[in-house]
Every structure is written in C-alpha cells, then in structure tokens.
Design an enzyme around this catalytic site. Sequence first.
Site, PDB file in Angstrom:
ATOM      1  N   LYS A 195      -2.313 -31.185 -12.915  1.00 35.09           N
ATOM      2  CA  LYS A 195      -1.672 -31.877 -14.035  1.00 35.09           C
ATOM      3  C   LYS A 195      -0.483 -31.035 -14.491  1.00 35.09           C
ATOM      4  O   LYS A 195      -0.554 -30.279 -15.474  1.00 35.09           O
ATOM      5  CB  LYS A 195      -2.658 -32.087 -15.179  1.00 35.09           C
ATOM      6  CG  LYS A 195      -2.243 -33.210 -16.110  1.00 35.09           C
ATOM      7  CD  LYS A 195      -2.249 -34.557 -15.400  1.00 35.09           C
ATOM      8  CE  LYS A 195      -1.851 -35.684 -16.325  1.00 35.09           C
ATOM      9  NZ  LYS A 195      -1.773 -36.967 -15.624  1.00 35.09           N
ATOM     10  N   SER A 388      -1.776 -41.762 -13.623  1.00 36.65           N
ATOM     11  CA  SER A 388      -2.398 -41.280 -14.849  1.00 36.65           C
ATOM     12  C   SER A 388      -2.856 -42.474 -15.698  1.00 36.65           C
ATOM     13  O   SER A 388      -3.704 -43.247 -15.261  1.00 36.65           O
ATOM     14  CB  SER A 388      -1.432 -40.373 -15.604  1.00 36.65           C
ATOM     15  OG  SER A 388      -2.136 -39.527 -16.480  1.00 36.65           O
TER      16      SER A 388
END
Length: 588
Positions: A195, A388
């Site tokens: 991430k 996401s």
Amino acid sequence: MREFFKYVFATVVGFVLSIVIIGVLCFVIVVAAVSSMSSEKSVAVSSNSVLYLDLNQPITERTPKNTFGNLPIIGNGGKEGIGLNDLLKSISRAKNDDNIKCIYINVTSPNTGLATMREVRNALIDFKKSHKQIIAYSEVYTQGAYYLASAADKVYLNPQGSLEFKGFKSELTFFKGTLEKAGVEMQVIRVGNYKSAVEPYILDKMSDYNRTQVTAYVNGLYNTFLTDIAQSRNVQKDSLYAIADDYKIQKAQDAVDFKLVDGLMYKDQILDELRKLSGRSKKETIRSVTINDYATSNSDKETGEDKVAIIYASGEISGGEGNDNQIGSERISRAIRKARLDDDIKAIVLRVNSPGGDALASDVIWREVVLAKKEKPVIASFGDVAASGGYYIACAADSIFVQPNSITGSIGIFGLIPNFQNLLTNKLGVTFDGVKTGKYADIMSTNRPMTAGEKFIIQGELNRFYDGFITRVADGRKKTKTYIDSVGGGHVWVGTDAVQIGLADRVGSFNDAIKSAAKKAKLKNYKVVEYPEVVDPIKSLLTDGTDKVKTYYAKQELGDNYLLYQQIKKVMGSSGMQARMPFEAVIK
C-alpha cells in the site's frame, strides 16, 4: 456628507454588478436551452459518408450533456467529449449502416486510459468484418495514439511527422525532502506492505515492495500493448520489442521501413484516399459525419419489457452525492437500490472506473451491491482502473469482467496525519495551548506528533477495517481470508493477473459483461437502461461552477505539472481511512 455619497456609490456599484451577474446567468441559461434543444435532434447521414473519429477528445464512461457547447470553463478544456458507451454503439451501428462507407481516425494524443483504448480498438476490429475500410492519419502519433491507430486497415503518417515508439515507463514523484524543508512530518499508518500511496511523503525512492509491483504491472500493460499491435500489424511481438528497445523509429521513414505505418502522406493525399473509399470523384466534396453527431442517433436495438441496468461508478469515492466524475456513496447507492427495487430490471451491470477513495463510503456502496445480488444477477465490468475502494464496491458481484490492461486489486488501507509543529512553532513562531477533558480529546491533532497510545488506537481501527475488507472479498470471491490476504496487502494487479489469481473471473469487454448479465437472468429480449442520471450542466454550473473555473485555469497554467498539484491537494484534503490506489498510473 462624504460618508453618505460613499454609501450611495457602493450601493449603486453593487446594484450594477448584480444586474451584470444576473444578465450573464440569464444569457448562459438561454444559450444552454437553445443548445439543448438543438442537441436533441439526430443527425441525418448522407449516402457515401465517411465516419470521422476524433480520438483526441476526452473519452469518458458516458457522453456528457453538451448544454454549454464548447465553453472552456464548463467543459473539458473546450473539447466536447464522448462516452465510451456511445462510441462503441456508434461503431457497431456503422458496421451495418449502408450510408457509412469507411472510417477515418484522427488521433495524436488520446485523452483516456489503456483499457478504454482497448475497448475502442476491439470495436474497430469488429467493424472491419463488414469489409469497409478504416484509415488512420496523423502528423504525430504518441504511443497511445499509435495503439489506437494500429487497428486500422491503413495507417498513414505525415512525411515530416513522428511516431513515438519507445516502451513504457512509470515515474513517481516523492515529496519527503520538500516536506522536511518545510518542517512538516507526515505520520503514516497503513495495512499492507504494497500500500504505497504513503511512500511519496515518507521516502525519497520506491520501496522494494513497490518497485516489484510497479515493474510487474507496467510489464503487464506493455505486454498487452505489444501483443495487440503485433496482431493488427502482422509483425512479431519480439520484433516490436526490439524496435522500441533500440529506439529505431527516429524519423517518419523509419516507421514505414519497420512496417508500423503503411505510407507517408500529406493531408490532401489522405482526402483523395477518402474520396476514393467513399465513392466520390476528386472534384466532389467528401461527405462526412463526426462520431459525436452520429452518436445522437443511437438507440437501444433490443426490445421487450425486461431490462438490464448499468450503474456507472466513475471517479474517486467519497461520501455524499458526488457527480458524473466522482462516486458519491449516496448517489450510487440510491441508483443501485432503485435498480434492485424495479421489477422490470432483471439484472445489473456495475461499471467501475475508480482508483478508490473514502473507505467508509466504499462500504456503504458495497452493502447495496450485496442486497441487489440477493434479488437479481449483478455483474461487474472494470474499465481502466478498479482498485482499492474501486475493487471493494464490486467484490460482491456474481462475476467480474476485466480487460487484460485494467488495473485492479490494491486491497489495503492507509491513513495520513500531518504534523505541522516544526513548521508552525520552530519556523513561524506559532504556539498552541488549551484544555481537554480526556486524554484523547485531541486525537489526530495536526499541531503535534502522535503519542504511542494514539498510534495504537488508529492502527487498531485500520486493522479492523482491513480485516473487514479481506472478509468481504473472501466472501464475494469464495476464497479464504488467508488467501485474499496473501494477494492483498495493497498489491496492484493487471487484469490478466487478476483473473489468474482469482480476483476477477474473465477477460471480457463492457458488452461481454452486459451479455453475461442478460444470460444469467435468462433474458433473450431486453432493453439497457443507465443509472444514475447524468448531471444536468446548469445544475453543475450553479453548484460547482467555481471549482470548474479554478480547475480549468490551474490546468492551463501548470500543464503536465497539474497532476503533481492534484496529488498534493488530494492527500491534504483526505480525511478518515482511505482505500485508495497507491499511485496515479499515467502512461503515454
């Protein structure tokens, strides 16, 4: 007396300014009304016409209402734009339209993503089954432009023009040094080693995790790019790789020698070619119709009472209403709910083109998808990116369709909390003092560093949300949480890899997803309806016209650097937990 005249003068000036503003608004509304009435009329196509495809204009998910014509402060920098839905319908209709004799493509620098380009390419390739010709011409081809043009029967280049063919790159910008000089500390809490949305603010180069995933996804995009061109141009993929790797296309003739284009021509020669293809003599004027005008006559070919609903979810995800370019949880949830409760709608296609955004808003939309799935089939179709939060809202669908060059995954979450203490106190002399009734009353304060206890609380909250994220994906994809965690952790995947690891079901087009939804609902005759309703331009002007003006002029002043400005503004304006793609993917 002087004060009296001052107030009178101010009143008069205010009155005059009010009249001017009201006059301008009335003028805009009248122009909009007239333009709207004229835009509702379909365009008659003459026999022996050339269908002109301007692929430099913005290609969005849906055609925007063109109430204001080409006013630059309202539209896309003065360009009208066309929706992918209308573009695909128009090319398909032209295939069987006897009045359309050929297609002429003009493209220099396309204004859309790679997956969208592939949808257009495939539609053009299908058009060629009609044995009608497609020719492409440009003075300059960027790589994206050539990717589109390579689907044509004949690709022409100006003799003094250029063709860019050099391979892909993905370049990230890091702000750690800038923040340190400004005295700003970016406090990061995240779940997932991949991430990497936070990395530009805490590192000065890519982490090993990020470099691994960026390398994989860029190579994946490039592989699709070369494979498609190789098939269209009948050139070996390895040869194309070598041509780009050695930068062999340095002048126009090189493009001919290496079989990337069919010839070098000036515009007058192209016009003669179009006359020939459309059955016109050299002295006759070419009859043509633009793709935008041709699209005004599009209609649903199918009939029947049953319907398939397309829900367009495009842009970043946030709470509230949003608009056509931003996914508002309220607006999209309402659209899904409306489709679920309509008995005439037998299936739903969720069309996602989003890098994610607000985590809570993503969950709100996910809930409506789950409820809809209990009532009728729900098929997800991914565009350029569904990552996401964009993946979150679709993971509960019965089936997920991707393009091989769609970008997806990025299952992870993060939070950024800036600490301005050094900037404000040590550099500007600003100090803070106050009282609070509890130890954590000022949690997430930006004028001091976080305490260990605050970090523990916030990390726990993110961990809980990430656990919920992978649980929802595991349930939707019928996998274990352990497995989803292994392919999650914020890792970004291209479409082909997503299918291989089980995050998507198959490679297929937007239309393939619609057909699949109809088949799953056992429909033979059906109509396609689209939700939510396109935002009215007048309403958009009155609600966020100032933002449109600021955006337009910022783009004009900053040029390519506007993306950097946008990234900084996006991060500084984010609040709450973010389920967002770790970087902007811009490849030209």
